[in-house]
Write a protein that holds these residues in place. Structure first.
Motif, PDB file in Angstrom:
ATOM      1  N   ALA A  93       0.846  -1.196   0.000  1.00  0.00           N
ATOM      2  CA  ALA A  93       0.000   0.000   0.000  1.00  0.00           C
ATOM      3  C   ALA A  93       0.883   1.248   0.000  1.00  0.00           C
ATOM      4  CB  ALA A  93      -0.909  -0.005   1.223  1.00  0.00           C
ATOM      5  N   TYR A  95       0.754   5.398  -0.001  1.00  0.00           N
ATOM      6  CA  TYR A  95      -0.029   6.626   0.178  1.00  0.00           C
ATOM      7  C   TYR A  95       0.150   7.542  -1.032  1.00  0.00           C
ATOM      8  CZ  TYR A  95      -1.499  11.104   2.206  1.00  0.00           C
ATOM      9  OH  TYR A  95      -2.120  12.298   2.455  1.00  0.00           O
ATOM     10  N   ARG A  99      -3.072   4.175  -3.228  1.00  0.00           N
ATOM     11  CA  ARG A  99      -4.075   4.588  -2.248  1.00  0.00           C
ATOM     12  C   ARG A  99      -4.298   6.095  -2.416  1.00  0.00           C
ATOM     13  NH1 ARG A  99      -3.808  -0.109  -2.153  1.00  0.00           N
ATOM     14  NH2 ARG A  99      -3.926  -1.560  -0.390  1.00  0.00           N
ATOM     15  N   GLU A 106      -7.368   5.564   2.756  1.00  0.00           N
ATOM     16  CA  GLU A 106      -7.642   4.132   2.804  1.00  0.00           C
ATOM     17  C   GLU A 106      -8.360   3.626   1.557  1.00  0.00           C
ATOM     18  OE1 GLU A 106      -6.460   2.087   5.096  1.00  0.00           O
ATOM     19  OE2 GLU A 106      -5.468   3.863   5.902  1.00  0.00           O
ATOM     20  N   VAL A 108      -8.603   2.295  -2.062  1.00  0.00           N
ATOM     21  CA  VAL A 108      -7.737   1.627  -3.037  1.00  0.00           C
ATOM     22  C   VAL A 108      -8.051   2.196  -4.424  1.00  0.00           C
ATOM     23  CG1 VAL A 108      -7.097  -0.565  -4.092  1.00  0.00           C
ATOM     24  CG2 VAL A 108      -7.653  -0.463  -1.628  1.00  0.00           C
TER      25      VAL A 108
END
Length: 598
Positions: A93, A95, A99, A106, A108
């Motif tokens: 993941a 940022y 994401r 949070e 996707v």
């Protein structure tokens, strides 16, 4: 901008909005735009991400020097970009990439390999929208100084070496900088940490959206790129725009201009203080070594020794039965306030150098870091962000970690500290100018030694008038500390604001005012040095003070009939003299002493 210019600009905007035939936003050529003078356009500065100096930022921003990335910097940036791509393919993941950002952190956005056809198409569409939205970010007035935008670009070109920027994104920024394609940037929109709006303006220009300046002429961004022989950046070449836009480069670039210009002002403050001592026939005992040994503050002691050396061989060391034992506090304690200001300057300078050569981006992309390198990295929570790597990262592994590196402290605090120190120095400058109007301190009045004809022909400052106080009132208006802010933004994810842009703009205004005030002080000092020489023709002044006095008299003669004088205020002429003749022409700058004393 005066009222007539505001009216014309408003009328132009009105006709553009209602559809004036042939009009476009590029027709709104800003009449107050200040282009640079590229006297160093033949110079090339190599960026490594580690050793950019403040002087090099000034050379690029103000004088048009060019930049290039070192081979190691290109390799490091390419490895980091590849690690970003590999991380997403491995399911890590990230940022702001796979994401969302802020309140969408949070969500996707896509999964898997970013270079897979469907993901590449999605990312390209997202970038295309960001290009178009770039010019719409922030709010005016527009930045009117080309050097400010170029400083932003130069800082980001260097700090982006630490980020996962695509080679094409990095190259476009450098090409625009080197060919003087300067984006139109809105002055407001940043809350002082992560200058997203200003950087979005730059990103829009890269894609050919909005307006830009080409070598000082305003036109559409697409036309500016074409005039420079460049093509707009393609969306698929910049699938990670955050590598450009998530930064404090707008604030940091202006801080570089601030630190550079403040150093020039402080060097002049020291030299003009020495001239004021000559002009007042002052006591030099406060500067002496035994006095300083009683209070061993490093910067105050350095300042006292420096000013003392400036007046070496002066008549001030000759016996004079009429010399008063103690000058006004503004004269006697100025070295203390100026030494304290040098300390504030030095602390800010050191923080700025770190800021110029490190990452202020979220997330941090660290190539060649492994779990075994640190105990916390070898935990289940941290291992979620470990990237094994592959072909895109050239076999390199690493971590991609969310962070708060965009928080601009301690620099933001230290900018305000310098502003406060300058104000405390400047109040002494104002007061000592006015003390020359009192025979309680000077012991003589000019009329006691000058003829009426000499008095009428003398060029001096407005000692009994308004100029120093008018300048001081402006300094007072911007020198107050800004109350810290904590306003919830983005669903409370971002609830702190640093106001760094506001702080640095106020600090730069204080430096500009300080130079104007020092110009008034220079007029007072040189006039009274003339009076002291007439009073006792055999008197000697210190070498540095004498050199400034002689040079300034080439610009502003002491004796000049009113009808022969230039029509502009003599204080403005004095201020221009200080800007075009650095004090280092007459005495070595204190910055060298500070560096050698570390």
């Amino acid at each position: 901008m005066n009222l007539m210019k505001r009216w014309r600009a408003a009328k132009m905007i009105f006709w553009v909005m209602v559809g004036w035939p042939g009009a476009s936003m590029s027709a709104l050529a800003a009449p107050d735009y200040q282009p640079i003078t590229p006297t160093l356009s033949g110079n090339m500065i190599t960026l490594t991400g580690h050793d950019l100096t403040i002087e090099q930022v000034i050379d690029v921003a103000r004088y048009g020097a060019k930049v290039q990335l070192s081979a190691d910097a290109k390799r490091s940036q390419s490895d980091a970009y590849g690690l970003l791509l590999e991380a997403s393919a491995e399911g890590v993941a990230i940022y702001g990439f796979n994401r969302g950002a802020g309140s969408a952190r949070e969500i996707v956005l896509f999964s898997g390999d970013p270079l897979a056809p469907e993901n590449k198409a999605f990312l390209s569409q997202r970038v295309a929208r960001q290009f178009l939205n770039g010019p719409r970010q922030g709010i005016g007035p527009e930045v009117m100084d080309e050097e400010v935008v170029r400083a932003l670009m130069a800082v980001r070109a260097n700090t982006m070496i630490h980020e996962a920027a695509s080679p094409a994104l990095s190259e476009k920024l450098i090409e625009m900088l080197n060919r003087r394609v300067t984006p139109v940037v809105q002055s407001r929109g940043s809350l002082g940490e992560a200058d997203l709006a200003a950087m979005a303006n730059v990103f829009g220009t890269m894609g050919g959206a909005g307006d830009a300046y080409y070598q000082g002429r305003r036109m559409s961004a697409a036309a500016a790129l074409a005039a420079a022989g460049l093509k707009p950046l393609q969306p698929y070449e910049a699938v990670y725009p955050s590598a450009l836009t998530s930064t404090n480069a707008y604030s940091v670039g202006q801080c570089a201009l601030l630190v550079h210009d403040a150093k020039l002002a402080l060097d002049w403050a020291d030299l003009i203080l020495a001239m004021d001592l000559e002009a007042m026939n002052s006591s030099v005992t406060p500067l002496s070594a035994p006095v300083q040994a009683n209070r061993p503050f490093k910067y105050l002691n350095l300042e006292a020794a420096r000013v003392l050396d400036m007046v070496k061989d002066s008549y001030l060391f000759d016996d004079d039965a009429k010399r008063i034992i103690q000058d006004p506090e503004s004269q006697r304690a100025s070295f203390s306030r100026q030494g304290a200001t040098w300390k504030a300057w030095s602390i800010l300078r050191d923080s700025l150098l770190t800021q110029l050569n490190s990452s202020d981006h979220n997330p941090a992309v660290r190539v060649d870091v492994a779990p075994q390198d640190s105990w916390e990295l070898d935990t289940p929570q941290m291992r979620k962000y470990f990237v094994k790597g592959g072909p895109e990262s050239h076999g390199q592994h690493g971590f991609i970690l969310s962070n708060a590196n965009w928080d601009p402290y301690p620099m933001a605090n230290e900018i305000e500290a310098l502003t406060n120190a300058l104000a405390n120095m400047d109040v002494a400058v104002v007061q000592r100018i006015y003390r020359f109007g009192s025979t309680f301190f000077t012991l003589i009045a000019p009329k006691d030694v000058l003829s009426q004809e000499q008095l009428e022909a003398s060029v001096q400052s407005d000692v009994d008038g308004y100029n120093p106080t008018a300048i001081w009132q402006d300094i007072q208006g911007v020198a107050h500390a800004i109350t810290p802010e904590g306003n919830p933004i983005s669903n409370d994810v971002e609830e702190l604001q640093a106001q760094t842009v506001l702080k640095v703009s106020r600090a730069r205004r204080t430096v500009d005012d300080t130079m104007l005030l020092l110009g008034e002080d220079l007029l007072t000092a040189t006039f009274w040095m003339d009076v002291r020489r007439v009073q006792a023709p055999g008197r000697n002044f210190g070498r540095a003070a004498t050199a400034v006095w002689a040079a300034f008299r080439q610009t502003v003669p002491w004796q000049q009939k009113l009808q022969s004088r230039p029509p502009q205020p003599v204080g403005s002429i004095a201020g221009a003299f200080l800007r075009t003749h650095p004090a280092a022409e007459f005495y070595p700058p204190l910055a060298k002493e500070i560096d050698s004393d570390k």
